[in-house]
Design a protein around this motif. Structure first.
Motif, PDB file in Angstrom:
ATOM      1  N   SER A 140       0.642  -0.894  -0.085  1.00 18.97           N
ATOM      2  CA  SER A 140      -0.302   0.211   0.016  1.00 18.97           C
ATOM      3  C   SER A 140       0.687   1.179  -0.066  1.00 18.97           C
ATOM      4  O   SER A 140       1.575   0.968   0.684  1.00 18.97           O
TER       5      SER A 140
ATOM      6  N   VAL B   2       0.636   5.632   0.618  1.00 17.49           N
ATOM      7  CA  VAL B   2      -0.474   6.094   1.728  1.00 17.49           C
ATOM      8  C   VAL B   2       0.281   7.559   1.341  1.00 17.49           C
ATOM      9  O   VAL B   2       1.405   7.992   0.980  1.00 17.49           O
TER      10      VAL B   2
ATOM     11  N   LYS C 131       4.644  11.006  -0.223  1.00 19.47           N
ATOM     12  CA  LYS C 131       4.002   9.884   0.347  1.00 19.47           C
ATOM     13  C   LYS C 131       4.225   8.312   0.936  1.00 19.47           C
ATOM     14  O   LYS C 131       6.051   9.101   0.700  1.00 19.47           O
TER      15      LYS C 131
ATOM     16  N   PRO D 258      -4.225  10.293   6.465  1.00 17.25           N
ATOM     17  CA  PRO D 258      -3.553   9.578   6.743  1.00 17.25           C
ATOM     18  C   PRO D 258      -2.990   9.256   8.859  1.00 17.25           C
ATOM     19  O   PRO D 258      -2.796  10.053   8.831  1.00 17.25           O
TER      20      PRO D 258
ATOM     21  N   ASN E 214     -11.141   3.701   7.045  1.00 15.53           N
ATOM     22  CA  ASN E 214      -9.751   4.689   6.793  1.00 15.53           C
ATOM     23  C   ASN E 214      -8.524   3.379   6.640  1.00 15.53           C
ATOM     24  O   ASN E 214      -7.654   3.092   7.373  1.00 15.53           O
TER      25      ASN E 214
ATOM     26  N   ASN F 265      -5.596   4.254   5.366  1.00 14.66           N
ATOM     27  CA  ASN F 265      -3.769   5.445   5.297  1.00 14.66           C
ATOM     28  C   ASN F 265      -3.234   5.462   6.645  1.00 14.66           C
ATOM     29  O   ASN F 265      -3.280   6.098   7.330  1.00 14.66           O
TER      30      ASN F 265
END
Ligand code: PEP
Ligand code: MN
Length: 342
Positions: A81, A83, A90, A205, A231, A233
């Motif tokens: 993943s 984020v 990121k 995040p 969520n 993130n």
């Protein structure tokens, strides 16, 4: 339970699996991956009788997950993943090694602006600074609280840097989430389940620090709370654990980084400041975290560590941080991690 679909499974096959799971009184959660879709089954208390699923076309494998987490697991989501904090910033996957830096606590306008401008000049993408501080003693500095959050919001706008700060109480989450780019759950609150649920209801995040004595499984189960509320993130942060050793503030568990990466698709960063409690150990441990595959670091930096209101002994001076940033860049290049943005 986790149902892994064949790469050639059609939307119709996937829908049939989801419908059957619903008819079994459970909840399906589909996670499309690069090559195939996995469908997690949520809501079961124990073993699920899987015979209604066995005859459906397009199923590669039915995995009976016994772990207390599912959504955060690699089985469920095989690819890394990433984020995103807004803009180019990121964490995770093949993103550049992320550096988050700043003081333990926001102490004054002058202190936080000075630090933010210094970091911005170096190209550090994220500023940290605690407003609500979880202190061991009630007699220690508790943070500037709402005033600190407001200062961070000002810095973010004026300096143009992403910001992260800790939330300690569910009531503060919505207000803080509006003002910052990223929320932090501290080690002491890793199992504050109401707080985890509340940050899970935002889309901000979240950095989830490992609890002082948490096992890898407990840590991932806490992350699961956030994902389960919707969520996705989440960035995990190893910050040292309690052991018998008193020579350091905590014991840096760097081995957990590759273990997290094997067990979960979530990004994982390392905090060498709280892991060691000792400025002289911060840079070597931060460099070691690149080698073990961390996606980034979070480092405490202060314009005047000797007079810091919290965690001065582990805070780097500006010049030391500058050197560490150069070394991290070289190390990331050496082991061929993407290093753009350092
Ligand atoms: C912090 O980041 O300032 C902090 C309090 O960290 P931890 O929750 O890891 O102790
Ligand atoms: Mn601190």
């Amino acid at each position: 339970m986790l149902i892994v679909m064949q790469h050639w499974a059609t939307d119709y096959d996937i829908e049939r699996v989801k419908k059957t799971i619903t008819e079994m009184g459970l909840k399906p959660v589909a996670i499309p991956g690069a090559e195939r879709t996995a469908i997690g089954v949520i809501g079961n208390q124990g073993w699920v009788e899987d015979s209604p699923l066995r005859t459906i076309k397009g199923i590669l494998e039915i995995i009976h997950v016994t772990k207390p987490y599912k959504l955060v697991s690699r089985d469920f989501h095989p690819s890394d993943s990433v984020v995103r904090l807004g803009g180019e910033v990121k964490a995770g996957g093949k993103s550049p090694f992320l550096i988050i830096a700043g003081p333990c606590a926001i102490e004054s306008r002058q202190q936080i602006f000075k630090t933010a401008r210094f970091l911005k000049k170096l190209g550090v993408p994220v500023l940290r600074g605690g407003a609500y501080k979880p202190r061991t003693s009630p007699h220690s500095f508790q943070g500037l609280r709402e005033e600190g959050v407001a200062l961070l919001a000002e810095v973010r706008k004026e300096v143009g840097i992403s910001v992260v700060t800790e939330v300690m109480s569910p009531e503060h989450v919505a207000m803080v989430a509006e003002k910052v780019d990223m929320l932090q759950i501290g080690a002491r609150n890793m199992q504050n389940f109401d707080l985890l649920k509340e940050v899970g209801r935002t889309r901000r995040p979240v950095i989830l620090k490992r609890g002082l004595s948490a096992t890898l499984e407990e840590w991932l189960a806490s992350a699961e709370y956030i994902l389960f509320e919707g969520n996705p993130n989440v960035v995990l942060c190893e910050r040292g654990i309690r052991t018998f050793e008193t020579a350091t503030r905590n014991t840096a568990d760097l081995s957990v980084v590759p273990l997290v990466k094997a067990a979960s698709h979530l990004p994982v960063i390392f905090d060498p400041s709280h892991a060691t409690g000792n400025r002289s150990l911060v840079s070597p441990l931060a460099l070691a975290s690149v080698v073990v595959g961390a996606h980034g670091v979070m480092v405490e930096v202060h314009p005047d560590p000797e007079h810091a209101l919290s965690d001065g002994p582990q805070s780097l001076q500006f010049k030391d941080f500058e050197r560490l940033q150069r070394q991290l860049k070289a190390m990331a290049q050496f082991i061929k991690m993407p290093s753009k943005g350092l």
